[in-house]
Design a protein around this motif. Structure first.
Motif, PDB file in Angstrom:
ATOM      1  N   GLY A 284      51.494  36.357  40.085  1.00 52.73           N
ATOM      2  CA  GLY A 284      51.631  37.784  40.358  1.00 52.73           C
ATOM      3  C   GLY A 284      50.478  38.275  41.201  1.00 52.73           C
ATOM      4  O   GLY A 284      49.394  37.694  41.198  1.00 52.73           O
ATOM      5  N   ASN A 285      50.730  39.342  41.928  1.00 52.26           N
ATOM      6  CA  ASN A 285      49.718  39.875  42.854  1.00 52.26           C
ATOM      7  C   ASN A 285      48.677  40.670  42.073  1.00 52.26           C
ATOM      8  O   ASN A 285      48.628  41.891  42.144  1.00 52.26           O
ATOM      9  CB  ASN A 285      50.401  40.744  43.911  1.00 52.26           C
ATOM     10  CG  ASN A 285      49.487  40.995  45.104  1.00 52.26           C
ATOM     11  OD1 ASN A 285      48.289  40.771  45.039  1.00 52.26           O
ATOM     12  ND2 ASN A 285      50.065  41.450  46.194  1.00 52.26           N
ATOM     13  N   SER A 286      47.829  39.959  41.327  1.00 50.02           N
ATOM     14  CA  SER A 286      46.805  40.603  40.512  1.00 50.02           C
ATOM     15  C   SER A 286      45.433  40.127  40.969  1.00 50.02           C
ATOM     16  O   SER A 286      45.308  39.197  41.767  1.00 50.02           O
ATOM     17  CB  SER A 286      47.002  40.251  39.030  1.00 50.02           C
ATOM     18  OG  SER A 286      46.844  38.858  38.840  1.00 50.02           O
ATOM     19  N   LEU A 287      44.395  40.772  40.452  1.00 54.09           N
ATOM     20  CA  LEU A 287      43.039  40.373  40.824  1.00 54.09           C
ATOM     21  C   LEU A 287      42.766  38.938  40.390  1.00 54.09           C
ATOM     22  O   LEU A 287      42.119  38.172  41.110  1.00 54.09           O
ATOM     23  CB  LEU A 287      42.018  41.323  40.184  1.00 54.09           C
ATOM     24  CG  LEU A 287      40.539  41.016  40.484  1.00 54.09           C
ATOM     25  CD1 LEU A 287      40.268  41.088  41.975  1.00 54.09           C
ATOM     26  CD2 LEU A 287      39.638  41.991  39.721  1.00 54.09           C
ATOM     27  N   PHE A 288      43.291  38.550  39.236  1.00 53.39           N
ATOM     28  CA  PHE A 288      43.077  37.188  38.745  1.00 53.39           C
ATOM     29  C   PHE A 288      43.659  36.152  39.710  1.00 53.39           C
ATOM     30  O   PHE A 288      43.018  35.152  40.028  1.00 53.39           O
ATOM     31  CB  PHE A 288      43.716  37.029  37.360  1.00 53.39           C
ATOM     32  CG  PHE A 288      43.655  35.631  36.822  1.00 53.39           C
ATOM     33  CD1 PHE A 288      42.471  35.119  36.310  1.00 53.39           C
ATOM     34  CD2 PHE A 288      44.789  34.820  36.842  1.00 53.39           C
ATOM     35  CE1 PHE A 288      42.416  33.813  35.811  1.00 53.39           C
ATOM     36  CE2 PHE A 288      44.738  33.534  36.360  1.00 53.39           C
ATOM     37  CZ  PHE A 288      43.551  33.027  35.842  1.00 53.39           C
ATOM     38  N   SER A 289      44.879  36.388  40.167  1.00 52.48           N
ATOM     39  CA  SER A 289      45.518  35.435  41.078  1.00 52.48           C
ATOM     40  C   SER A 289      44.810  35.408  42.431  1.00 52.48           C
ATOM     41  O   SER A 289      44.703  34.357  43.063  1.00 52.48           O
ATOM     42  CB  SER A 289      46.998  35.780  41.263  1.00 52.48           C
ATOM     43  OG  SER A 289      47.147  37.038  41.915  1.00 52.48           O
ATOM     44  N   ILE A 290      44.321  36.571  42.878  1.00 58.38           N
ATOM     45  CA  ILE A 290      43.624  36.624  44.165  1.00 58.38           C
ATOM     46  C   ILE A 290      42.292  35.883  44.090  1.00 58.38           C
ATOM     47  O   ILE A 290      41.904  35.167  45.021  1.00 58.38           O
ATOM     48  CB  ILE A 290      43.426  38.083  44.606  1.00 58.38           C
ATOM     49  CG1 ILE A 290      44.777  38.695  44.988  1.00 58.38           C
ATOM     50  CG2 ILE A 290      42.463  38.168  45.784  1.00 58.38           C
ATOM     51  CD1 ILE A 290      44.728  40.160  45.332  1.00 58.38           C
ATOM     52  N   VAL A 291      41.591  36.017  42.954  1.00 59.13           N
ATOM     53  CA  VAL A 291      40.342  35.274  42.765  1.00 59.13           C
ATOM     54  C   VAL A 291      40.633  33.766  42.788  1.00 59.13           C
ATOM     55  O   VAL A 291      39.917  32.983  43.421  1.00 59.13           O
ATOM     56  CB  VAL A 291      39.658  35.671  41.443  1.00 59.13           C
ATOM     57  CG1 VAL A 291      38.501  34.711  41.131  1.00 59.13           C
ATOM     58  CG2 VAL A 291      39.137  37.098  41.524  1.00 59.13           C
ATOM     59  N   GLY A 292      41.717  33.351  42.121  1.00 62.13           N
ATOM     60  CA  GLY A 292      42.107  31.945  42.151  1.00 62.13           C
ATOM     61  C   GLY A 292      42.479  31.491  43.551  1.00 62.13           C
ATOM     62  O   GLY A 292      42.173  30.364  43.962  1.00 62.13           O
ATOM     63  N   PHE A 293      43.131  32.374  44.285  1.00 64.24           N
ATOM     64  CA  PHE A 293      43.528  32.102  45.667  1.00 64.24           C
ATOM     65  C   PHE A 293      42.298  31.891  46.546  1.00 64.24           C
ATOM     66  O   PHE A 293      42.223  30.934  47.323  1.00 64.24           O
ATOM     67  CB  PHE A 293      44.373  33.282  46.159  1.00 64.24           C
ATOM     68  CG  PHE A 293      44.726  33.242  47.609  1.00 64.24           C
ATOM     69  CD1 PHE A 293      45.275  32.116  48.175  1.00 64.24           C
ATOM     70  CD2 PHE A 293      44.528  34.347  48.420  1.00 64.24           C
ATOM     71  CE1 PHE A 293      45.614  32.084  49.518  1.00 64.24           C
ATOM     72  CE2 PHE A 293      44.858  34.331  49.747  1.00 64.24           C
ATOM     73  CZ  PHE A 293      45.405  33.187  50.303  1.00 64.24           C
TER      74      PHE A 293
END
Length: 217
Positions: free
Chosen positions: A184-193
């Motif tokens: 999902g487009n969340s801060l957690f996923s973006i940090v992982g990205f």
């Protein structure tokens, strides 16, 4: 009769530069509400900046690695590079890079459509790209221009950096896009990205630097 094994010293990564460039997209999300497509545009611009400095290094290179005609091994020896050969490498690398950049731009737009996002250039992303340009410029002057490493490095090794960057961005777009799609487009996923991008870039950059190191006989 003993066999001499040739080894290359892998240099330490400039972790300060790597971390600074990793913090930029996170800051963009927190301060300006960047979406995944905006971060991908920044990575795309970063690739163009790296291509620019790689071309400068290739233009200044004084040597070319020559294959062994019998075995095809590279490098058999290092020879002075001619002006025609230098421009040949620059033209081929530039052509391949911009074809790949066009394909990557298409993939970024396709990924943005799947997330319902718009691919945009704004003032913040241009300032971020300028900051990356400055970081890359400092790295160039520190590691290549001041010690003049480009005079003892074959142009083939510099061109390898471009190919590795093409592959890195390909993996970042596809792998990062799948990560965000699943989490999902969340801060957690973006940090992982961003972490994924940093690790892939570090690996390819380290491998490119390893290729530039002379073997110890």
């Amino acid at each position: 009769m003993s066999t001499v094994i040739k080894t290359r010293q892998i240099p330490d990564l400039a972790w300060g530069s790597v971390l600074l460039q990793a913090i930029i997209p996170i800051a963009g999300v927190l301060l300006w509400g960047w979406e995944v497509s905006t971060i991908l545009v920044l990575f795309w611009l970063e690739s163009i900046i790296i291509w620019f400095f790689c071309c400068i290094k290739m233009y200044q290179a004084q040597l070319v690695a020559v294959q062994d005609p019998a075995t095809g091994a590279t490098p058999s020896e290092l020879m002075p590079i001619t002006s025609g050969k230098r421009w040949y490498y620059l033209l081929i690398i530039t052509l391949i890079f911009f074809i790949s950049a066009t394909v990557h731009w298409f993939l970024i737009n396709k990924l943005a459509d799947s997330f319902g996002e718009l691919v945009v250039f704004n003032r913040e992303i241009l300032f971020a790209a300028l900051f990356i340009f400055i970081i890359q410029g400092i790295d160039y002057f520190q590691k290549y221009y001041l010690p003049k490493i480009f005079k003892t490095t074959a142009i083939n090794s510099f061109s390898t950096s471009i190919f590795l960057r093409i592959f890195a961005l390909q993996y970042i777009i596809l792998g990062g896009g799948r990560l965000v799609e699943n989490i999902g487009n969340s801060l957690f996923s973006i940090v992982g990205f961003v972490f994924l991008k940093t690790m892939i870039s570090c690996y390819f950059n380290q491998y490119a630097e390893w290729l530039k190191q002379p073997a110890d006989g």
